[in-house]
Design an enzyme around this catalytic site. Structure first.
Site, PDB file in Angstrom:
ATOM      1  N   ASP A  40      -1.350  -7.624  15.421  1.00 17.61           N
ATOM      2  CA  ASP A  40      -1.805  -9.002  15.252  1.00 17.61           C
ATOM      3  C   ASP A  40      -0.865  -9.897  16.064  1.00 17.61           C
ATOM      4  OD1 ASP A  40      -2.368 -11.592  14.442  1.00 17.61           O
ATOM      5  OD2 ASP A  40      -2.612 -11.065  12.324  1.00 17.61           O
ATOM      6  N   GLU A 118      15.004  -8.667  -6.581  1.00 19.70           N
ATOM      7  CA  GLU A 118      15.657  -9.095  -7.811  1.00 19.70           C
ATOM      8  C   GLU A 118      16.837  -8.200  -8.186  1.00 19.70           C
ATOM      9  OE1 GLU A 118      11.232 -10.019  -8.137  1.00 19.70           O
ATOM     10  OE2 GLU A 118      12.524  -8.531  -7.209  1.00 19.70           O
ATOM     11  N   GLU A 133       7.563 -12.531   6.301  1.00 14.55           N
ATOM     12  CA  GLU A 133       6.114 -12.633   6.504  1.00 14.55           C
ATOM     13  C   GLU A 133       5.506 -12.321   5.142  1.00 14.55           C
ATOM     14  OE1 GLU A 133       2.857 -11.783   6.195  1.00 14.55           O
ATOM     15  OE2 GLU A 133       2.679 -10.221   7.712  1.00 14.55           O
ATOM     16  N   GLU A 142      -1.832 -11.210  -3.363  1.00 19.07           N
ATOM     17  CA  GLU A 142      -0.794 -10.198  -3.145  1.00 19.07           C
ATOM     18  C   GLU A 142       0.382 -10.766  -2.344  1.00 19.07           C
ATOM     19  OE1 GLU A 142      -2.320  -6.470  -1.644  1.00 19.07           O
ATOM     20  OE2 GLU A 142      -2.702  -5.807  -3.693  1.00 19.07           O
ATOM     21  N   HIS A 282      -5.163 -10.763  11.264  1.00 22.10           N
ATOM     22  CA  HIS A 282      -5.582  -9.757  10.290  1.00 22.10           C
ATOM     23  C   HIS A 282      -5.876 -10.378   8.920  1.00 22.10           C
ATOM     24  CE1 HIS A 282      -1.348 -10.034   9.036  1.00 22.10           C
ATOM     25  NE2 HIS A 282      -1.700  -9.431   7.915  1.00 22.10           N
TER      26      HIS A 282
END
Length: 350
Positions: A40, A118, A133, A142, A282
């Site tokens: 992409d 975490e 990203e 998501e 994408h």
């Protein structure tokens, strides 16, 4: 990529992950999804340009790559002169990333850590720049933005930078009668049998696909604007009013959503869009089909509200509701109110 911890109560496996976490992280194990993202060019070149064209901002700095995947952003930062780059990812693709970093001679500049953001322990107490990203379909599906915000609050030094730092989500109306008939109308007659109970199911599932700009009937309205320096996890569940106006006489079969991304702190700000007017990405666009078809004329307005929140069972999924109203002025007394529509649609991105 993948680093975030979910907060909804779910059964924890022996590996310390819930089922939804395990499914999410494992989806990034295979190289195919990374191949798609690397190819992409809109995505990858925007990140490369933001980093390379601002190497003076990276030179001598400690950089954190949240959800590093194959390590491409980490290597961009190292090549731009970063003092050290830490990449964090929960997916097993990080094992391949370590090999890639090594064969490119950057092992002394890049440390890759497998684990949740975490829980991992960074080799530096603070970082100067966070790169990530994090975007998903519909920007937040998501998405691991909550993990980026956690990293910001825990590790980013005062006056530190975030690449990218702004995201904007938009909505518009489209004409898509042919595909809507193929997707929804198909269930009216399936080899001579009535399958219409499936129509309601099909309507609740947003479609991620490319939409031709010629199909866009209305102007756009902004649903959400995020500034990564100031936004909070609570901002990721939102309710937003919108108003879109027809650019021509046509029909509206669905709403479409897309997002824009900006690296605003660059010497020359860099932006890219995932909209139908822009080059393919994408992420494509997200299409929300409606039960009703609107017959709309130039200048007429659709008003509404879109609400989005993480699903209670699997917070990586999204529950989305669109309420809309179309009440045009009657063209003449004979067709008064015949085009009026008040709609309510519920969707689940999963």
């Amino acid at each position: 990529m993948s680093t975030s911890d979910s907060t909804a109560p779910q059964a924890i496996g022996d590996d310390g992950l819930t089922f939804s976490e395990r499914h999410y992280f494992s989806s990034y194990d295979h190289f195919g999804i990374h191949e798609e993202m690397l190819k992409d060019e809109t995505r990858t070149l925007s990140y490369r340009n933001a980093i390379y064209q601002n190497s003076h901002m990276f030179r001598g700095k400690v950089v954190l790559d949240v959800g590093c995947g194959t390590g491409i952003l980490s290597m961009f930062a190292a090549r731009a002169g970063a003092k050290h780059v830490i990449g964090v990812d929960m997916s097993t693709i990080i094992d391949m990333a370590k090999k890639i970093v090594d064969i490119n001679g950057l092992s002394d500049k890049i440390t890759l850590l497998k684990g949740k953001m975490e829980e991992v322990e960074l080799p530096f107490p603070k970082v100067d720049i966070i790169i990530s990203e994090w975007m998903g379909y519909f920007l937040l599906y998501e998405s691991m933005l909550d993990t980026v915000l956690l990293a910001r609050d825990k590790y980013l030094a005062p006056d530190g930078l975030i690449f990218p730092d702004k995201a904007t989500l938009h909505i518009a109306g489209i004409e898509d009668g042919e595909y809507k008939e193929e997707k929804i109308g198909f269930w009216n007659d399936v080899y001579g049998f009535n399958y219409t109970p499936f129509q309601s199911v099909a309507l609740t599932e947003p479609l991620v696909d490319t939409v031709d700009m010629k199909a866009v009937v209305t102007d756009q309205s902004t649903l959400l604007s995020l500034d990564l320096y100031t936004c909070t996890k609570e901002d990721l569940a939102f309710s937003s009013d919108f108003s879109i106006r027809a650019r021509r006489n046509d029909f509206v079969h669905a709403f479409i959503s897309w997002f824009d991304i900006e690296f605003s702190k660059c010497h020359k700000p860099i932006k890219f869009s995932t909209g139908p007017h822009a080059k393919y990405t994408h992420w494509k666009q997200t299409v929300f089909y409606t039960r009703e078809t609107l017959t709309i004329n130039y200048g007429e307005e659709i008003t509404g509200n879109l609400t989005s929140k993480p699903n209670a069972t699997n917070p990586r999924d999204l529950d989305i509701t669109i309420d809309y109203k179309f009440e045009p002025e009657p063209i003449d007394s004979d067709n008064a109110n015949t085009r009026n529509v008040i709609g309510h649609c519920e969707y689940r991105m999963c």
